[in-house]
Structures are given as C-alpha cells and as structure tokens.
Design a protein around this motif. Structure first.
Motif, PDB file in Angstrom:
ATOM      1  N   ILE A 144      -7.731  -3.996  -0.926  1.00 40.72           N
ATOM      2  CA  ILE A 144      -6.890  -2.816  -1.138  1.00 40.72           C
ATOM      3  C   ILE A 144      -5.484  -3.196  -1.571  1.00 40.72           C
ATOM      4  O   ILE A 144      -5.076  -4.353  -1.482  1.00 40.72           O
ATOM      5  CB  ILE A 144      -6.808  -1.934   0.136  1.00 40.72           C
ATOM      6  CG1 ILE A 144      -6.370  -2.764   1.330  1.00 40.72           C
ATOM      7  CG2 ILE A 144      -8.126  -1.241   0.412  1.00 40.72           C
ATOM      8  CD1 ILE A 144      -6.158  -1.952   2.599  1.00 40.72           C
ATOM      9  N   GLY A 145      -4.739  -2.223  -1.998  1.00 41.45           N
ATOM     10  CA  GLY A 145      -3.322  -2.392  -2.309  1.00 41.45           C
ATOM     11  C   GLY A 145      -3.077  -3.138  -3.611  1.00 41.45           C
ATOM     12  O   GLY A 145      -3.987  -3.359  -4.411  1.00 41.45           O
ATOM     13  N   ARG A 146      -1.835  -3.480  -3.809  1.00 35.47           N
ATOM     14  CA  ARG A 146      -1.428  -4.181  -5.019  1.00 35.47           C
ATOM     15  C   ARG A 146      -0.381  -5.212  -4.652  1.00 35.47           C
ATOM     16  O   ARG A 146       0.149  -5.194  -3.547  1.00 35.47           O
ATOM     17  CB  ARG A 146      -0.867  -3.167  -5.999  1.00 35.47           C
ATOM     18  CG  ARG A 146       0.281  -2.364  -5.392  1.00 35.47           C
ATOM     19  CD  ARG A 146       0.918  -1.445  -6.371  1.00 35.47           C
ATOM     20  NE  ARG A 146       0.155  -0.208  -6.529  1.00 35.47           N
ATOM     21  CZ  ARG A 146       0.719   0.946  -6.872  1.00 35.47           C
ATOM     22  NH1 ARG A 146       2.017   1.014  -7.099  1.00 35.47           N
ATOM     23  NH2 ARG A 146      -0.001   2.035  -7.000  1.00 35.47           N
ATOM     24  N   GLY A 147      -0.108  -6.110  -5.567  1.00 35.72           N
ATOM     25  CA  GLY A 147       0.868  -7.160  -5.290  1.00 35.72           C
ATOM     26  C   GLY A 147       2.217  -6.574  -4.924  1.00 35.72           C
ATOM     27  O   GLY A 147       2.716  -5.688  -5.617  1.00 35.72           O
TER      28      GLY A 147
ATOM     29  N   GLY B 159       5.715   3.369   1.891  1.00 35.73           N
ATOM     30  CA  GLY B 159       4.374   2.792   2.024  1.00 35.73           C
ATOM     31  C   GLY B 159       4.369   1.670   3.047  1.00 35.73           C
ATOM     32  O   GLY B 159       5.231   1.636   3.930  1.00 35.73           O
ATOM     33  N   TYR B 160       3.394   0.775   2.913  1.00 38.65           N
ATOM     34  CA  TYR B 160       3.234  -0.288   3.909  1.00 38.65           C
ATOM     35  C   TYR B 160       3.014  -1.620   3.216  1.00 38.65           C
ATOM     36  O   TYR B 160       2.303  -1.693   2.208  1.00 38.65           O
ATOM     37  CB  TYR B 160       2.004  -0.026   4.789  1.00 38.65           C
ATOM     38  CG  TYR B 160       2.053   1.295   5.516  1.00 38.65           C
ATOM     39  CD1 TYR B 160       2.593   1.393   6.792  1.00 38.65           C
ATOM     40  CD2 TYR B 160       1.558   2.449   4.907  1.00 38.65           C
ATOM     41  CE1 TYR B 160       2.650   2.607   7.450  1.00 38.65           C
ATOM     42  CE2 TYR B 160       1.597   3.673   5.559  1.00 38.65           C
ATOM     43  CZ  TYR B 160       2.153   3.742   6.829  1.00 38.65           C
ATOM     44  OH  TYR B 160       2.210   4.941   7.477  1.00 38.65           O
ATOM     45  N   VAL B 161       3.618  -2.663   3.784  1.00 41.06           N
ATOM     46  CA  VAL B 161       3.184  -4.005   3.407  1.00 41.06           C
ATOM     47  C   VAL B 161       2.088  -4.380   4.396  1.00 41.06           C
ATOM     48  O   VAL B 161       2.245  -4.219   5.603  1.00 41.06           O
ATOM     49  CB  VAL B 161       4.358  -5.008   3.452  1.00 41.06           C
ATOM     50  CG1 VAL B 161       3.833  -6.446   3.399  1.00 41.06           C
ATOM     51  CG2 VAL B 161       5.296  -4.753   2.280  1.00 41.06           C
TER      52      VAL B 161
ATOM     53  N   GLU C 176      -7.033   6.605  -0.498  1.00 40.85           N
ATOM     54  CA  GLU C 176      -7.860   5.843  -1.439  1.00 40.85           C
ATOM     55  C   GLU C 176      -8.287   4.507  -0.812  1.00 40.85           C
ATOM     56  O   GLU C 176      -9.450   4.101  -0.887  1.00 40.85           O
ATOM     57  CB  GLU C 176      -7.010   5.575  -2.682  1.00 40.85           C
ATOM     58  CG  GLU C 176      -7.775   5.301  -3.946  1.00 40.85           C
ATOM     59  CD  GLU C 176      -6.773   5.109  -5.088  1.00 40.85           C
ATOM     60  OE1 GLU C 176      -6.852   4.045  -5.718  1.00 40.85           O
ATOM     61  OE2 GLU C 176      -5.914   6.012  -5.287  1.00 40.85           O
ATOM     62  N   ALA C 177      -7.308   3.856  -0.173  1.00 39.08           N
ATOM     63  CA  ALA C 177      -7.601   2.565   0.455  1.00 39.08           C
ATOM     64  C   ALA C 177      -8.603   2.727   1.595  1.00 39.08           C
ATOM     65  O   ALA C 177      -9.546   1.937   1.727  1.00 39.08           O
ATOM     66  CB  ALA C 177      -6.311   1.938   0.978  1.00 39.08           C
ATOM     67  N   LEU C 178      -8.413   3.767   2.408  1.00 41.71           N
ATOM     68  CA  LEU C 178      -9.327   3.985   3.532  1.00 41.71           C
ATOM     69  C   LEU C 178     -10.735   4.309   3.032  1.00 41.71           C
ATOM     70  O   LEU C 178     -11.728   3.862   3.607  1.00 41.71           O
ATOM     71  CB  LEU C 178      -8.803   5.100   4.437  1.00 41.71           C
ATOM     72  CG  LEU C 178      -7.494   4.769   5.173  1.00 41.71           C
ATOM     73  CD1 LEU C 178      -6.943   6.006   5.889  1.00 41.71           C
ATOM     74  CD2 LEU C 178      -7.706   3.627   6.164  1.00 41.71           C
ATOM     75  N   ALA C 179     -10.793   5.062   1.953  1.00 40.38           N
ATOM     76  CA  ALA C 179     -12.100   5.378   1.368  1.00 40.38           C
ATOM     77  C   ALA C 179     -12.759   4.109   0.847  1.00 40.38           C
ATOM     78  O   ALA C 179     -13.967   3.906   1.019  1.00 40.38           O
ATOM     79  CB  ALA C 179     -11.939   6.405   0.253  1.00 40.38           C
ATOM     80  N   ALA C 180     -11.953   3.241   0.234  1.00 39.62           N
ATOM     81  CA  ALA C 180     -12.510   1.983  -0.287  1.00 39.62           C
ATOM     82  C   ALA C 180     -13.054   1.125   0.854  1.00 39.62           C
ATOM     83  O   ALA C 180     -14.145   0.565   0.754  1.00 39.62           O
ATOM     84  CB  ALA C 180     -11.439   1.220  -1.072  1.00 39.62           C
TER      85      ALA C 180
ATOM     86  N   LEU D 134       0.867  -1.183   0.000  1.00 42.40           N
ATOM     87  CA  LEU D 134       0.000   0.000   0.000  1.00 42.40           C
ATOM     88  C   LEU D 134       0.904   1.233   0.000  1.00 42.40           C
ATOM     89  O   LEU D 134       1.483   1.574   1.036  1.00 42.40           O
ATOM     90  CB  LEU D 134      -0.874  -0.042   1.251  1.00 42.40           C
ATOM     91  CG  LEU D 134      -1.904   1.070   1.457  1.00 42.40           C
ATOM     92  CD1 LEU D 134      -2.911   1.098   0.314  1.00 42.40           C
ATOM     93  CD2 LEU D 134      -2.624   0.861   2.785  1.00 42.40           C
ATOM     94  N   PRO D 135       1.057   1.895  -1.158  1.00 40.48           N
ATOM     95  CA  PRO D 135       1.933   3.069  -1.179  1.00 40.48           C
ATOM     96  C   PRO D 135       1.336   4.192  -0.335  1.00 40.48           C
ATOM     97  O   PRO D 135       0.102   4.319  -0.254  1.00 40.48           O
ATOM     98  CB  PRO D 135       1.957   3.479  -2.655  1.00 40.48           C
ATOM     99  CG  PRO D 135       1.268   2.393  -3.404  1.00 40.48           C
ATOM    100  CD  PRO D 135       0.439   1.622  -2.458  1.00 40.48           C
TER     101      PRO D 135
END
Lengths: 280, 353
Positions: B191-194, B174-176, B14-18, B7-8
């Motif tokens: 959320i996030g990407r690979g 960012g965060y893993v 964006e992730a929190l909104a999702a 999660l950059p």
C-alpha cells in the motif's frame, strides 16, 4: 516420553472406553479406562500422583488423579465422588461407554527420593485415591522402601474406598490402620477421627516421610498432629485441589499466587505450602 | 526509515480494501448509531474507520475470540458397540491471515503477555498460536493520551514498537507507515506510495517526540515484594476495593487479561466444546463443586487480579501483565483505579496513636 496429551493440541482428549465400574461407596465410583488406540495404551507412561482430565462430551471435563500405579498398566483407574455436574454425568456412565481422557497432567510424588525411607500415609475418604497410586507403586517395589504404615479413615465403614483390597495391602506387608468416626455394628477396627488415631499410633518421624490427603479439615489437624510428633515441613507431602478447566496452566483459575496447581501440582511439600501466599 | 510509505487520508479506504483482498482486516470503527462507540470491526467499504479514537475494547478478540469452538463432537448411532453409539471428536479449524490496522501501541504490546503464557509453555495453545502467526499488527503512534493512560509507568510508551509489525505516524494529511518486522515490511509493500523527504522528517520528529513523552506517573513494574508484604493487609484491600461491583468489566476490556472458561454445549447428538472469556472477578470463577471457594469475596478476587498483573507474572516471567492502556480505569463504573492501588502497595500509612 510418549504422552497422550497431544503436543499439537493439548485440549484434544484421547478416546477411551470404560472397562469396569466399581461402586466404592454410596457416592464414589471407580472407573477403569482403556484407551481405544492400543499403541497409545501401550505407550502410556505416567508417574504416581499425576492426574487426568475425564471428558463427558456435552457436559464437560474434570480433573482426577490416576489412582492405579504406573507398575500396573492394563487400565487407568480413576475414582470419582459425585459432587458437581461432570461427576454426576460420570456416575451415569456404564461399562462400555466411550470417555475422553487427557493425561497425564501435573507433577508427581518424588518416588525416587522416598526410596529407603519409612512411609506414613494418612488418608481420609476419597483422599485415599491419590495415596493409592503411590501405595501400590511401593507395594509393587516393596523391597525399595522401609516400613509402610497407612492410617485411613472415613465417616463409616461403607464410606471407605478400596475395601476389597485391604487384605492384599496387608498381605504385602502394609501396616494398615483403619478407622471410622463412630461405632458401627460389626466394625472391629479403630474408632475415632483420623488425627486422633494418628496421635495414638504416633509413627516415629525418624527417616520417615508422611503423605496425607483428605478433606481440608482433616488435613489441617493432621498437619498439626504431624508437627506435634516431630515431623519437619519437608517430611510432609500433600496434594491440593482447585477448580480447573484447561489443566495445562493457561486458563488462570487454579493459581495460588504464582503457583498453578494444575501444572506445578497437585503434589506439594509442606515447605512449599508455607511459601505460598495464604489463599488456600 | 528503511521501509516506509506515505498513505494519504484520502487513500485510506483504498489501502484497507487492498489489504482485505488476502486477509481479514480489523480496524477501529464507530457503530452506525453510536459513532463514538469505537471497537475493532472487520473492514468493509463504507465502514466509519476511526483511527483517531481510542477503542472501547482492544483488538484482543482478533487473536483470542470472545468465544470459540475448541472441539466438535458427534455421537453416531451404532448398535454394534456396547454404548450404542460411536463418538467422533474433531478439532480441525482454518485460520485466515489477518491484519490489525490502527490499534494503539499498548494494544499490540498487550499480546506479549499472551505470548508468554500461550506460546512459551509449559503447553502451547495451538488456537492462539495459529492466529498469532498469521496476524500482522499495525499500530498508530499515540498522540492523545488521556488521564487514564499510564503506558510509560509499565515500561512502555506512546511510540513503543514492541508487539507491532509496522507503525503509523499521523501527519496533517495522512500517515507515514513504517515497517518494524519482516511481516510488517511485506504489508508496507502492498500500500501507499514513496514518502517525500519532508514527510519522512516530519514522521521522525513525531516519533522522537512521542518516544520522549512520559504517559503516567512513576513506575509500577517493581511491586512484587510490596504486593507480597501487603497480601494479608485486609484493611488495605478493603479500603481500595469495597466499592467494587464485581462486574468484571475491567477484565473484559483488558488487552492482557487472558483467563478463560471451557464449557460444553450439545444439542441432540452433536455439540461443541467452547472456550470463552472469563473473569477472575466473578465468584464462580474459583468456586469448587464442594462449595469451597479459595477466593470467596471481591477482596480476594481483586487482590488476585492485582497480584497476577504486578506480582505473580513479574516473579514468574520478569514482566508485568499490564500494558497501561487505562481501559479498566476509564470504563470502571465506580472509578476503581488500579494505578492508585499498585502505587499504594509500598506506602507506609501513618500510625495514629
């Protein structure tokens, strides 16, 4: 065991109605309550010594022992001394008023273990309430128990609860010793503090269990008196009181060390009391 | 790491909104006027999210609100019954799904104390249970312990996964986000990407490092006997607690303090039975109507607080009721340090003739 305290929500009282109110003393009233749901009332089971939380909606809840015996289930009886906010509100209620009940809660007297034994009840004032449920259980199952002696005292004759039942208790073979703190006109029973009368009566501890409840100062001297008479700690039972809110072991205020009076009590043996941290 | 995403920093909002689309999302955030006063708030766009800062209070209120209605009651006038009214009592409630995002491992672990008391009997608290079942905890592996922190001394640690459904591991950009439970895995999918192999390796390294770190000295988990031996030692308790103001702050900021009161509030014909946070440090907590108080002074009250956490809870449930977050130490206005009190329990003073 059918239980009025809802498994789904133990905070939700069952609705009941006050059938009868008895003015016991100038500041103690007895409430006879019937649950509104006839099925719940018929299914209600409890053991002597268990308590209930009575609700006055808008004021709050307080804990009282169910002082009617499980052998008589036409109503649930609670005796309330006017002391704080909730008890004052309870005293304002009338026959026919709705009331909330969460019961049964807490532990109970070990009735089965008392079978075949002689019994000594030592009560003071409102402290007769928790003793009454056990006393009447034994009266209703009289042949299962030996001698039953009751030493019951109050400040004055008009401060004795359940006066209207004394003749019935005696008729059922209860050795009832009544005492008041000083002489009163017309009083023909004993005069003197409960611990003094206990020492005078001196019921033998042989095969006997003593159960005491009353004001803390009385209990203190009664425990000393029983020890003097030769009673061992495990021959003495009493009940404890604490300020309670939830009544179900969660809210954290009635603990004495890791013992919660609401769920582990109110009935404790003197052996148990001695093992607790000293925070009475 | 079976289930992990990257999660950059730039995509955090964006992730929190999702996540907010189908749950209440609680994040540590600064107030507009006091950016360093960080507490858990419902996520909304524009909120100043502060995953980097330790929060003043824990996320306790997400599962255990400061105040909540247990019941609602209404008196309905009805002259056909003797009382002149009928009473309707209602305990219906709706509990939305929730996510606590970015609490510290100590905060998530703190709920294990609640779980033991509120879920595992003798009675189950339905209000807590319903929230517990619907809440996902995402904790941030902690890399900034301060002088008040002592999680390792209570058997936890800065990478402790207990109580967390997923863990965030901070990298420079960012965060893993790594799933720990099924519930965490369901959240990670949203959320996030690979992550790249390098990101996974960096996260592993940091987890290892945090897992080895000892925060706080010694161990405070086996003090039951020492506490009981010290119970009657008035000089010990006075020495440690005479400066206490009985303000109760320690209990309100504590992630494991669960004591509560129940009060009725009514107006006219309707009202609520309300459960609110309470504190064993207050004299009224145990004051009986007769005037008797089994814990009449702050000495008995503080002794009970220490005993509850480090003795009574241990003898009853085999765990301490403390997560080592250090808030009671960090925020105490007179610098009472519960670590020092507990550590001193077994210490024999020199006797001067």
């Amino acid at each position: 065991m059918p239980n009025v305290v809802s498994k789904n929500n133990p905070y939700l009282p069952q609705m009941g109605t006050i059938r009868e109110i008895i003015q016991e003393t100038p500041n103690i009233k007895t409430f006879r309550i019937v649950l509104d749901d006839p099925e719940q009332m018929a299914a209600f089971r409890f053991e002597p010594g268990q308590v209930g939380q009575l609700s006055v909606f808008g004021v709050g809840e307080s804990t009282f022992v169910i002082n009617s015996p499980p052998t008589r289930r036409e109503y649930l009886q609670f005796s309330v001394m006017k002391t704080g906010e909730v008890t004052r509100a309870l005293h304002r209620l009338c026959e026919g008023d709705p009331i909330g009940v969460r019961a049964p809660l807490g532990n109970s007297f070990p009735v089965e273990a008392l079978k075949g034994k002689d019994i000594l009840f030592v009560g003071g004032g409102i402290g007769m309430a928790p003793l009454r449920t056990l006393l009447l259980t034994m009266v209703d199952r009289r042949e299962e128990f030996g001698d039953i002696t009751v030493i019951y005292g109050a400040r004055s004759p008009q401060d004795l609860c359940y006066r209207y039942e004394f003749d019935q208790w005696r008729a059922a073979g209860v050795n009832l010793v009544l005492t008041v703190d000083r002489e009163f006109p017309g009083w023909e029973e004993r005069v003197g503090f409960v611990p003094t009368v206990l020492a005078e009566e001196a019921p033998s501890p042989y095969n006997r269990v003593a159960i005491t409840c009353g004001p803390p100062i009385m209990i203190k001297f009664v425990l000393a008196g029983l020890k003097e008479l030769g009673y061992e700690d495990d021959q003495i039972l009493t009940t404890l009181e604490r300020r309670m809110k939830c009544g179900i072991g969660l809210c954290g205020r009635c603990n004495i060390g890791d013992t919660y009076v609401c769920v582990d009590g109110p009935v404790f043996s003197n052996t148990q009391l001695r093992q607790m941290v000293s925070e009475l | 790491m079976e289930k992990a995403v990257f999660l950059p920093d730039t995509e955090l909002h964006e992730a929190l909104a999702a996540l907010s689309a189908d749950a209440q999302v609680w994040v540590p955030a600064g107030d507009a006027s006091k950016p360093d006063l960080v507490r858990f708030q419902r996520y909304r766009p524009g909120l100043s999210v502060r995953l980097d800062a330790r929060s003043l209070v824990s996320a306790k209120e997400v599962l255990f609100p400061r105040s909540e209605a247990l019941l609602r009651f209404v008196k309905e006038k009805d002259l056909s019954v003797p009382a002149g009214h009928r009473l309707h009592v209602d305990d219906t409630r709706t509990v939305p799904p929730a996510v606590v995002f970015g609490c510290r491992p100590c905060d998530a672990r703190g709920f294990l104390t609640f779980d033991r008391v509120f879920l595992q009997g003798p009675y189950r608290d339905p209000y807590y249970a319903e929230r517990r079942e619907k809440t996902t905890f995402v904790s941030l592996v902690c890399r900034d312990a301060d002088g008040a922190c002592f999680c390792s001394a209570v058997g936890s640690g800065p990478a402790d996964p207990q109580g967390s459904d997923a863990q965030l591991i901070a990298l420079p950009d960012g965060y893993v986000l790594r799933a720990i439970t099924q519930r965490g895995a369901a959240l990670v999918e949203k959320i996030g990407r690979g992550p790249t192999a390098e990101q996974i390796q960096a996260a592993r390294d940091m987890l290892d490092q945090a897992g080895r770190e000892m925060v706080g000295e010694g161990s405070l988990t086996a003090m039951d006997a020492a506490f009981r031996a010290r119970f009657q030692d008035a000089a010990f308790w006075h020495g440690h607690i005479d400066k206490c103001l009985s303000c109760g702050l320690c209990t309100f900021v504590c992630p494991t303090c669960y004591c509560f009161t129940i009060t009725d509030e009514a107006r006219g014909l309707s009202g609520e039975r309300i459960r609110s946070w309470d504190a064993c440090m207050f004299p009224h907590f145990t004051l009986e109507a007769s005037g008797h108080n089994p814990r009449p002074s702050k000495v008995e009250r503080y002794r009970n607080r220490v005993g509850h956490k480090f003795s009574y809870f241990v003898s009853k449930y085999g765990q301490v009721a403390c997560c080592g977050c250090g808030r009671c130490i960090r925020h105490c206005p007179v610098s009472v340090d519960i670590r020092a009190v507990v550590r001193d329990l077994p210490v024999q003073e020199e006797v001067h003739a």
